[in-house]
Design an enzyme around this catalytic site. Sequence first.
Site, mmCIF file in Angstrom:
data_model
loop_
_atom_site.group_PDB
_atom_site.id
_atom_site.type_symbol
_atom_site.label_atom_id
_atom_site.label_comp_id
_atom_site.label_asym_id
_atom_site.label_seq_id
_atom_site.Cartn_x
_atom_site.Cartn_y
_atom_site.Cartn_z
ATOM 1 N N CYS A 143 51.257 26.069 62.067
ATOM 2 C CA CYS A 143 51.008 24.701 61.631
ATOM 3 C C CYS A 143 50.766 24.660 60.132
ATOM 4 O O CYS A 143 51.437 23.928 59.392
ATOM 5 C CB CYS A 143 49.814 24.121 62.386
ATOM 6 S SG CYS A 143 49.386 22.435 61.898
ATOM 7 N N TYR A 147 53.933 23.507 57.338
ATOM 8 C CA TYR A 147 53.769 22.267 56.585
ATOM 9 C C TYR A 147 53.912 22.521 55.087
ATOM 10 O O TYR A 147 54.509 21.728 54.364
ATOM 11 C CB TYR A 147 52.406 21.638 56.884
ATOM 12 C CG TYR A 147 52.407 20.726 58.085
ATOM 13 C CD1 TYR A 147 53.195 21.001 59.202
ATOM 14 C CD2 TYR A 147 51.610 19.594 58.119
ATOM 15 C CE1 TYR A 147 53.195 20.170 60.307
ATOM 16 C CE2 TYR A 147 51.601 18.750 59.223
ATOM 17 C CZ TYR A 147 52.390 19.034 60.319
ATOM 18 O OH TYR A 147 52.393 18.200 61.403
ATOM 19 N N GLU A 213 55.347 23.429 67.350
ATOM 20 C CA GLU A 213 55.455 22.639 66.130
ATOM 21 C C GLU A 213 56.741 21.804 66.151
ATOM 22 O O GLU A 213 56.729 20.612 65.835
ATOM 23 C CB GLU A 213 55.465 23.547 64.892
ATOM 24 C CG GLU A 213 54.106 23.936 64.389
ATOM 25 C CD GLU A 213 53.343 22.744 63.845
ATOM 26 O OE1 GLU A 213 53.900 21.953 63.058
ATOM 27 O OE2 GLU A 213 52.178 22.590 64.234
#
Length: 235
Positions: A143, A147, A213
């Site tokens: 995660c 990002y 994800e």
Amino acid sequence: MTSGPGGGFTDIARDAVADVWDRLPDHPFVRGMADGTLPAPVYQYYVGQNLLYLPQYARAIACAVTKSRSDDELRRYSAALVNIVDVEIPQNERLLARVRDLSGDHVSREVVMAPGTRNYTSYLLAVAGTADVVAIGAAILPCAWSYGEIARRHIGGAVAHPVYREWFEFFASDQYAELEAGMRGRMDADVAGLDPAQRDRLVGIFGDATRLEWEFWEMAIAHGREESGEGAGQV
């Protein structure tokens, strides 16, 4: 930090799930944020789900705090927990308020945890509750790391959108890159002395979280198609 297929654990884990990882920056949701064409209801749904996801992500990190093996590890995971609670959750709350102000509230009913959000958070909490602190690190890393990579890929071309641009600026910042690099460096160090079977287990955890994800992005796009249709309004 080493790189490439023969490098540290994080590079090896990423390469093992490259078929998913390499497609994350090109997901239609991400591209829609970057060029400003993502319909506002789709983004609002995503942020609403993210605000349900992040407290559970924080709880997984809290388990890492309780399982820390040293004072240094305790401080690191405590800092990560504070970042989620005091920085990322408020940032998502601001983005949600802004998209509502600009385009109206497209969620007429109370936001409830969607199946994709539940699958992801349940997985994180299952790992956090049953595994050691290194496995928790492998579960939470995709995660944070993805990002940062997504934001850096698009920040140069992301349009000056009143809502979406902030997302890219936040995750492409030097401060966030430092946090991300620290997480990777710690994982590489933690796994360096493990035997092949233990490393393979951690690669599997990292891969599972990476696929979740992708499914999280997919969930928001699918909801937009179901609820708003192709003619959904844009901000």
